[in-house]
Design a protein around this motif. Sequence first.
Motif, mmCIF file in Angstrom:
data_model
loop_
_atom_site.group_PDB
_atom_site.id
_atom_site.type_symbol
_atom_site.label_atom_id
_atom_site.label_comp_id
_atom_site.label_asym_id
_atom_site.label_seq_id
_atom_site.Cartn_x
_atom_site.Cartn_y
_atom_site.Cartn_z
ATOM 1 N N ILE A 94 0.861 -1.194 0.000
ATOM 2 C CA ILE A 94 0.000 0.000 0.000
ATOM 3 C C ILE A 94 0.894 1.240 0.000
ATOM 4 O O ILE A 94 1.610 1.509 0.968
ATOM 5 C CB ILE A 94 -0.932 -0.004 1.231
ATOM 6 C CG1 ILE A 94 -1.755 -1.309 1.280
ATOM 7 C CG2 ILE A 94 -1.846 1.216 1.212
ATOM 8 C CD1 ILE A 94 -2.617 -1.454 2.527
ATOM 9 N N ASN A 95 0.847 1.991 -1.095
ATOM 10 C CA ASN A 95 1.709 3.167 -1.263
ATOM 11 C C ASN A 95 0.880 4.441 -1.323
ATOM 12 O O ASN A 95 -0.120 4.530 -2.057
ATOM 13 C CB ASN A 95 2.532 3.043 -2.543
ATOM 14 C CG ASN A 95 3.456 1.833 -2.497
ATOM 15 O OD1 ASN A 95 4.157 1.633 -1.507
ATOM 16 N ND2 ASN A 95 3.430 1.041 -3.559
ATOM 17 N N LEU A 127 -2.412 3.646 -3.533
ATOM 18 C CA LEU A 127 -2.541 2.489 -4.418
ATOM 19 C C LEU A 127 -2.350 1.221 -3.594
ATOM 20 O O LEU A 127 -1.311 1.043 -2.956
ATOM 21 C CB LEU A 127 -1.506 2.554 -5.543
ATOM 22 C CG LEU A 127 -1.669 3.680 -6.561
ATOM 23 C CD1 LEU A 127 -0.543 3.595 -7.596
ATOM 24 C CD2 LEU A 127 -3.029 3.590 -7.251
ATOM 25 N N VAL A 128 -3.374 0.350 -3.624
ATOM 26 C CA VAL A 128 -3.339 -0.919 -2.875
ATOM 27 C C VAL A 128 -3.072 -2.044 -3.869
ATOM 28 O O VAL A 128 -3.932 -2.375 -4.707
ATOM 29 C CB VAL A 128 -4.652 -1.163 -2.122
ATOM 30 C CG1 VAL A 128 -4.562 -2.468 -1.332
ATOM 31 C CG2 VAL A 128 -4.960 0.004 -1.191
ATOM 32 N N ASN A 129 -1.866 -2.579 -3.823
ATOM 33 C CA ASN A 129 -1.482 -3.675 -4.712
ATOM 34 C C ASN A 129 -1.767 -5.014 -4.024
ATOM 35 O O ASN A 129 -1.249 -5.271 -2.930
ATOM 36 C CB ASN A 129 0.007 -3.592 -5.051
ATOM 37 C CG ASN A 129 0.332 -2.372 -5.877
ATOM 38 O OD1 ASN A 129 0.147 -2.367 -7.081
ATOM 39 N ND2 ASN A 129 0.808 -1.315 -5.211
ATOM 40 N N LYS A 185 -1.525 -9.043 -4.824
ATOM 41 C CA LYS A 185 -1.045 -10.054 -5.770
ATOM 42 C C LYS A 185 -1.225 -11.458 -5.198
ATOM 43 O O LYS A 185 -1.066 -11.675 -3.992
ATOM 44 C CB LYS A 185 0.432 -9.819 -6.097
ATOM 45 C CG LYS A 185 0.709 -8.533 -6.864
ATOM 46 C CD LYS A 185 2.193 -8.417 -7.220
ATOM 47 C CE LYS A 185 2.465 -7.159 -8.029
ATOM 48 N NZ LYS A 185 3.908 -7.054 -8.404
ATOM 49 N N HIS A 229 -1.275 -9.754 -10.208
ATOM 50 C CA HIS A 229 -2.319 -8.878 -9.687
ATOM 51 C C HIS A 229 -3.683 -9.571 -9.753
ATOM 52 O O HIS A 229 -4.010 -10.259 -10.737
ATOM 53 C CB HIS A 229 -2.387 -7.580 -10.494
ATOM 54 C CG HIS A 229 -1.323 -6.592 -10.133
ATOM 55 N ND1 HIS A 229 -1.377 -5.828 -8.982
ATOM 56 C CD2 HIS A 229 -0.170 -6.251 -10.775
ATOM 57 C CE1 HIS A 229 -0.302 -5.046 -8.924
ATOM 58 N NE2 HIS A 229 0.452 -5.283 -10.006
ATOM 59 N N SER A 284 -6.706 -4.805 -9.049
ATOM 60 C CA SER A 284 -5.439 -4.344 -8.484
ATOM 61 C C SER A 284 -4.571 -3.713 -9.569
ATOM 62 O O SER A 284 -4.535 -4.229 -10.709
ATOM 63 C CB SER A 284 -4.695 -5.517 -7.847
ATOM 64 O OG SER A 284 -3.441 -5.132 -7.361
ATOM 65 N N PRO A 285 -3.923 -2.568 -9.250
ATOM 66 C CA PRO A 285 -3.930 -1.866 -7.940
ATOM 67 C C PRO A 285 -5.204 -1.048 -7.758
ATOM 68 O O PRO A 285 -5.699 -0.439 -8.702
ATOM 69 C CB PRO A 285 -2.698 -0.980 -8.024
ATOM 70 C CG PRO A 285 -2.488 -0.721 -9.471
ATOM 71 C CD PRO A 285 -2.940 -1.962 -10.190
ATOM 72 N N GLU A 331 -7.356 2.049 -6.167
ATOM 73 C CA GLU A 331 -7.142 3.429 -5.729
ATOM 74 C C GLU A 331 -8.104 3.752 -4.599
ATOM 75 O O GLU A 331 -9.326 3.570 -4.716
ATOM 76 C CB GLU A 331 -7.381 4.409 -6.890
ATOM 77 C CG GLU A 331 -6.266 4.433 -7.904
ATOM 78 C CD GLU A 331 -6.385 5.634 -8.850
ATOM 79 O OE1 GLU A 331 -7.230 6.532 -8.570
ATOM 80 O OE2 GLU A 331 -5.638 5.675 -9.829
#
Length: 430
Positions: free
Chosen positions: A375-376, A408-410, A412, A417, A421-422, A424
């Motif tokens: 999560i960025n 952005l929540v990635n 995997k 992905h 994903s990702p 928002e």
Amino acid sequence: MAAVEPWVAVQKKTFERWVNIHLEKRQQAVVDLFEDLRDGVRLCFLVEVLTKDSVGRINKFPRYRSQKLENTSLALRKITADGVKLVNIGPEDVESGNNKLTLGLIWSIILKYQISAYIGDKTGQSPLQWLLEWLRNKLKPKNLRPNNLTKDWNDGKLLPALVDAVAPGLFPDWDSLSDDPVGNLKTAMGLAKDWLGVTPLISPEDMANPNVDEKSMMTYLSQFVNAEPRQGAPIGQHKGLNAGNVRVYGPALEEDVLVNTETRFFIDATKAGKGTVSLAFGGPAQPKVDVRSKPGEPQEIVLTAPKAGDYDVVINFEGKEIPHSPVRIHVVPEDPDSTKVIVKDLGPNVQIGPINTFSIDGSKAGGSGFLEIGINGPTLPANQIFIEHKGDQKFECKFVVVEKGTFLVNVKWHGEHVPGSPFEVVGSKK
């Protein structure tokens, strides 16, 4: 290091089992015969059990070599006084762990306290001659005559006959066995252990080996001399029923099986007599099982396992476990498919400060649950990300964000992905 001679390895295993039968009475055991007798403590215990008398004062926690030698001397003096003949075996040989001389010592003890105890001093024959003659007399009504205690026993036919000779009806189909020496020996040893009190001191594989050790065979077979059927022994069974003739085979036992995929194996009891086959499954979950039977043909067992892992199948024929049971079915996960992962309860907004939670359902996605979450934020990643596995490939993710803006929540699954994903999401105060 020099390779251990095959007979040494077999004899060691046999003698370890024999020693442990007697040491059990003192709540003791050996794991490695050569190492565990070196301090003389368990050797003294063994001698006391066999002679039913004290060897003297034992140093139970010897620290020095002199103390270990004194313990061993106590044991050797006791058995020598009791008539055991020791040739070129001294306390130093035991204390140093001399393999062959230690085996020689235990063999001398077995001869005195087991084999000769059965034979007595009346025959004038050697123990080997006497035991072979006893076996011939026991097997004569079955028209069998062993010429030795080694190769004649490799094919797995004499031992089942001996079990039935000692307890008539305990192994009624000894003369119509399948061509499976190890399986037949396993069945015979199991019956002898359960109903005659004969401990399997040698393995079926070792008895079936052309280089089987004669002393190990004498130690095992001499137990039959005084063996008697225990109360409740299934003697007088109907001829024609023989669990040893049941055969199991099929793709489920020979290759990996995919989870949630139908597979099969076969149970052929057509040569075992008119009896009933029963199954018991053990494993990570109860598989779906369909038994398909036609008269005169092998049963087809069709199953589907809902979870990956090892499934053990115990197979009984008329209440008796067949040779090589349980059989194992190895079930592996499906190939991972990230497109089948479902993410729930995420966004579009998340709170700054409190814990945010969302869930991931990978129960239909296959694989082994290898989940990655990153999560960025605008300038900083999310703080304190916790992932908890809830079982059945379902997960819960908890995280904290500390700034406003878009995150952005990635998500995997096995490196790929998942749908959406990702993601928002926007961090904001409530």
